[in-house]
Each structure stands twice: as structure tokens, then as C-alpha cells.
Design a protein around this motif. Structure first.
Motif, mmCIF file in Angstrom:
data_model
loop_
_atom_site.group_PDB
_atom_site.id
_atom_site.type_symbol
_atom_site.label_atom_id
_atom_site.label_comp_id
_atom_site.label_asym_id
_atom_site.label_seq_id
_atom_site.Cartn_x
_atom_site.Cartn_y
_atom_site.Cartn_z
ATOM 1 N N ILE A 8 -41.210 -1.205 -6.149
ATOM 2 C CA ILE A 8 -40.616 -2.396 -6.771
ATOM 3 C C ILE A 8 -40.839 -3.605 -5.875
ATOM 4 O O ILE A 8 -41.282 -4.666 -6.328
ATOM 5 N N HIS A 9 -40.550 -3.453 -4.599
ATOM 6 C CA HIS A 9 -40.704 -4.561 -3.647
ATOM 7 C C HIS A 9 -42.159 -5.018 -3.572
ATOM 8 O O HIS A 9 -42.442 -6.215 -3.542
ATOM 9 N N HIS A 39 -38.649 -11.966 0.773
ATOM 10 C CA HIS A 39 -37.597 -11.235 1.496
ATOM 11 C C HIS A 39 -37.650 -9.789 1.051
ATOM 12 O O HIS A 39 -38.214 -9.466 0.011
ATOM 13 N N ASP A 40 -37.099 -8.912 1.851
ATOM 14 C CA ASP A 40 -37.065 -7.497 1.494
ATOM 15 C C ASP A 40 -36.076 -7.281 0.350
ATOM 16 O O ASP A 40 -34.946 -7.767 0.398
ATOM 17 N N PHE A 41 -36.498 -6.553 -0.664
ATOM 18 C CA PHE A 41 -35.640 -6.288 -1.809
ATOM 19 C C PHE A 41 -34.627 -5.208 -1.454
ATOM 20 O O PHE A 41 -34.974 -4.092 -1.107
ATOM 21 N N HIS A 75 -45.719 -4.549 -13.410
ATOM 22 C CA HIS A 75 -44.598 -5.410 -13.803
ATOM 23 C C HIS A 75 -43.273 -4.832 -13.328
ATOM 24 O O HIS A 75 -43.114 -3.627 -13.236
ATOM 25 N N VAL A 76 -42.315 -5.740 -13.098
ATOM 26 C CA VAL A 76 -40.933 -5.373 -12.795
ATOM 27 C C VAL A 76 -40.029 -6.187 -13.704
ATOM 28 O O VAL A 76 -40.227 -7.395 -13.867
ATOM 29 N N SER A 77 -39.049 -5.535 -14.300
ATOM 30 C CA SER A 77 -38.024 -6.203 -15.089
ATOM 31 C C SER A 77 -36.681 -5.836 -14.489
ATOM 32 O O SER A 77 -36.293 -4.667 -14.463
ATOM 33 N N LEU A 78 -35.983 -6.832 -13.972
ATOM 34 C CA LEU A 78 -34.725 -6.632 -13.255
ATOM 35 C C LEU A 78 -33.587 -7.181 -14.118
ATOM 36 O O LEU A 78 -33.632 -8.341 -14.532
#
Length: 158
Positions: A8-9, A39-41, A75-78
Motif C-alpha cells: 500500500i505504501h 511519509h510512511d503510511f 491503485h489504492v482506495s482508502l
């Protein structure tokens, strides 16, 4: 879960912008691009934003947001909740030349704020094969009637 958070990161880090979706008056959804801060997730993400603005008004009325990142085919969906903060230490931590360009008064501009988003769940699609292999997988799927194997899709509850 650490491997999933690393994936994810990596996808988030590869994106220059994220699309932030808020809910406005009458339940309408509004999406806006915001610059990704490095930044780190750890379950929380931040974005510089002007305040007051329609976006910050919407977050104050309904804190539920969605953040979408794209890095090439991945892709990422948060999904999470957002707050608006003017925490000086956080602003100093993330301040950069890109942010400087968006605020007329620079770091001292009275509208400088951060949108802080705490993730509740993250769905990601990580495409880990080169384009040629992805094309082969799609062609194979058309012939065999099976789904193409081009990467992984996961949902992570935080």
C-alpha cells in the motif's frame, strides 16, 4: 499485514497526487486532486489544504472521505474519516516548496491547514506483471474463459 502495508505504501508513494472525495450538501460527492505528502503510511495520511474552503466545510459537516491513489496500473482506495488541523508542528514537518507555491503568504499564510485522514479500510490493486505479460494473461483469459492473473487485489481493515 506488514507486507500488505508495504505494498500500500509503495503504491501511495509512487503517486504524485491523490483524489480526495468528500460528501457535500444534499449528499453529493465532490472529488479534488491534492498533492501526496511523503511519509510512511501508518494508517494516517495528510494533505495540505486551504481553510476555509468548500472542502474543509464538507469535512466538518461529514468527516467520511475516500482517497484514491494511482501509480501506473496499481491503485489504492482508502476509506476513512478526516479532520482539519492547524497543528504547527505537523505543518512544519510536511512543509515543502510545493506547498509554498499554493499559499500566497507561504508558511505564514493564515489559510494553511492540513487535512488529516485516518484510514478505516484500504483496498488495493497491485499489478505486478509487465504490460506484455498482462496482455498475454488477458488473451489467455479470453480463450479459456477464466479471469486473467495480472496481480493481486486485497482489502485491509485498519
Amino acid at each position: 499485514m506488514d507486507d500488505e502495508l508495504d505494498t500500500i505504501h509503495d503504491i501511495m508513494r509512487g503517486a504524485r497526487f491523490a483524489t480526495v472525495t468528500t460528501r457535500g450538501e444534499g449528499g453529493h460527492l465532490y472529488s479534488r486532486p491534492l498533492a501526496v505528502l511523503d511519509h510512511d503510511f501508518d494508517g494516517t495520511v495528510w494533505f495540505f489544504t486551504g481553510d476555509p474552503s468548500p472542502k474543509t466545510d464538507e469535512v466538518r459537516a461529514d468527516a467520511h472521505v475516500n482517497i484514491a491513489y494511482a501509480d501506473g496500473p496499481s491503485h489504492v482506495s482508502l476509506s476513512g474519516t478526516a479532520t482539519v488541523t492547524r497543528d504547527a508542528a505537523l505543518i512544519d514537518r510536511f512543509w515543502n516548496p510545493w506547498a509554498e507555491a499554493w499559499f500566497e503568504g507561504g508558511r505564514d499564510d493564515p489559510s494553511v491547514a492540513l487535512l488529516e485522514v485516518t484510514a478505516e479500510s484500504v483496498e488495493y490493486w497491485h499489478v505486478d506483471k509487465p504490460a506484455v505479460l498482462r496482455a498475454f494473461e488477458v488473451a489467455k483469459a479470453l480463450v479459456t474463459g477464466s479471469a486473467p492473473d495480472v496481480g493481486e487485489s486485497r482489502t485491509v481493515q485498519l
